[in-house]
Design a protein around this motif. Structure first.
Motif, PDB file in Angstrom:
ATOM      1  N   HIS A 132      43.362  45.856  26.519  1.00  0.00           N
ATOM      2  CA  HIS A 132      43.241  44.584  27.284  1.00  0.00           C
ATOM      3  C   HIS A 132      42.320  43.869  26.185  1.00  0.00           C
ATOM      4  O   HIS A 132      41.756  44.410  25.078  1.00  0.00           O
ATOM      5  N   ALA A 167      39.033  40.689  26.656  1.00  0.00           N
ATOM      6  CA  ALA A 167      38.393  40.144  27.882  1.00  0.00           C
ATOM      7  C   ALA A 167      37.510  38.961  27.532  1.00  0.00           C
ATOM      8  O   ALA A 167      37.225  38.644  26.305  1.00  0.00           O
ATOM      9  N   GLY A 193      37.126  45.855  38.417  1.00  0.00           N
ATOM     10  CA  GLY A 193      36.145  46.818  37.499  1.00  0.00           C
ATOM     11  C   GLY A 193      35.105  47.460  38.373  1.00  0.00           C
ATOM     12  O   GLY A 193      35.208  47.608  39.446  1.00  0.00           O
ATOM     13  N   ASN A 232      33.418  42.443  37.201  1.00  0.00           N
ATOM     14  CA  ASN A 232      34.674  42.109  36.306  1.00  0.00           C
ATOM     15  C   ASN A 232      35.810  42.690  37.126  1.00  0.00           C
ATOM     16  O   ASN A 232      35.820  43.331  37.995  1.00  0.00           O
ATOM     17  N   TYR A 283      40.214  42.276  36.343  1.00  0.00           N
ATOM     18  CA  TYR A 283      41.568  42.459  35.577  1.00  0.00           C
ATOM     19  C   TYR A 283      42.693  41.920  36.241  1.00  0.00           C
ATOM     20  O   TYR A 283      43.215  42.153  37.328  1.00  0.00           O
ATOM     21  N   GLU A 321      46.946  43.136  29.631  1.00  0.00           N
ATOM     22  CA  GLU A 321      46.003  43.114  30.603  1.00  0.00           C
ATOM     23  C   GLU A 321      44.577  42.172  30.201  1.00  0.00           C
ATOM     24  O   GLU A 321      44.268  42.361  29.015  1.00  0.00           O
ATOM     25  N   GLU A 355      40.877  41.123  31.047  1.00  0.00           N
ATOM     26  CA  GLU A 355      39.603  41.351  31.829  1.00  0.00           C
ATOM     27  C   GLU A 355      38.569  39.887  31.843  1.00  0.00           C
ATOM     28  O   GLU A 355      38.613  39.422  30.830  1.00  0.00           O
TER      29      GLU A 355
END
Length: 138
Positions: free
Chosen positions: A76, A78, A102, A110, A112, A120, A122
Motif C-alpha cells: 500500500h 499512505a 487501522g 488510520n 484503508y 490499497e 492508507e
C-alpha cells in the motif's frame, strides 16, 4: 528529499480519477498525453498539485496482487491528512467504502481504501506532533 510522484498503471482512467479527485479535491490534472509503451498505445495523466502528483497510465491488464498474500509487489501507499473524517466522507459520497480500519491509538487514526485498480491506499491522521507518540509501535 521528498517523494515527488507515484507512477501507476490502471485499467479505467475515469474510475481512477473519480477515486483520487474525491481523495484530493484540491488536486487537478496538471498534464496529460498519449504515448506508445512497448507496442501499446496508452493515455497518461499527471494528477496533483504543483509539487507532487500521481501518474496514471491506462491500458493496464490483469489483476493487482492479492493484498492478503505474501506475493511480491506493492502492499500500500499512505497519505497524511489533517482531517481523516473528511477524507472518509468524500470517498463514501463518491461510492467508495473503507476496506479496513487501522490500529487507531490515542495519537493516530488510520484507515484503508482500495482504489478501482486494486491498490490499497492508507490515510492517517496524527493527533500529536511528538514523534514518540505518533510512532508508537506497541
Amino acid at each position: 528529499m521528498r517523494l515527488e510522484h507515484l507512477n501507476l498503471v490502471v485499467s479505467d482512467m475515469e474510475a481512477t480519477l473519480a477515486f483520487y479527485q474525491a481523495t484530493f479535491p484540491h488536486w487537478r490534472v496538471r498534464g496529460e498525453g498519449q504515448q506508445d509503451w512497448f507496442g501499446v498505445s496508452r493515455q497518461w495523466v499527471h494528477f496533483g498539485d504543483d509539487y507532487q502528483y500521481i501518474t496514471f497510465n491506462d491500458s493496464g491488464t490483469g489483476q493487482n496482487r492479492d493484498l492478503k498474500s505474501n506475493q511480491l509487489g506493492l502492499a500500500h501507499f499512505a497519505y497524511v491528512t489533517d482531517d481523516i473524517e473528511a477524507v472518509i466522507q468524500r470517498l463514501n459520497e463518491a461510492g467508495f467504502e473503507i476496506a479496513k480500519v487501522g490500529q487507531n491509538t490515542e495519537f493516530r487514526k488510520n484507515i484503508y481504501f482500495i482504489d478501482p485498480n486494486g491498490f490499497e491506499v492508507e490515510f492517517v491522521q496524527y493527533l500529536s506532533d511528538l514523534p514518540k507518540e505518533r510512532n508508537d509501535y506497541e
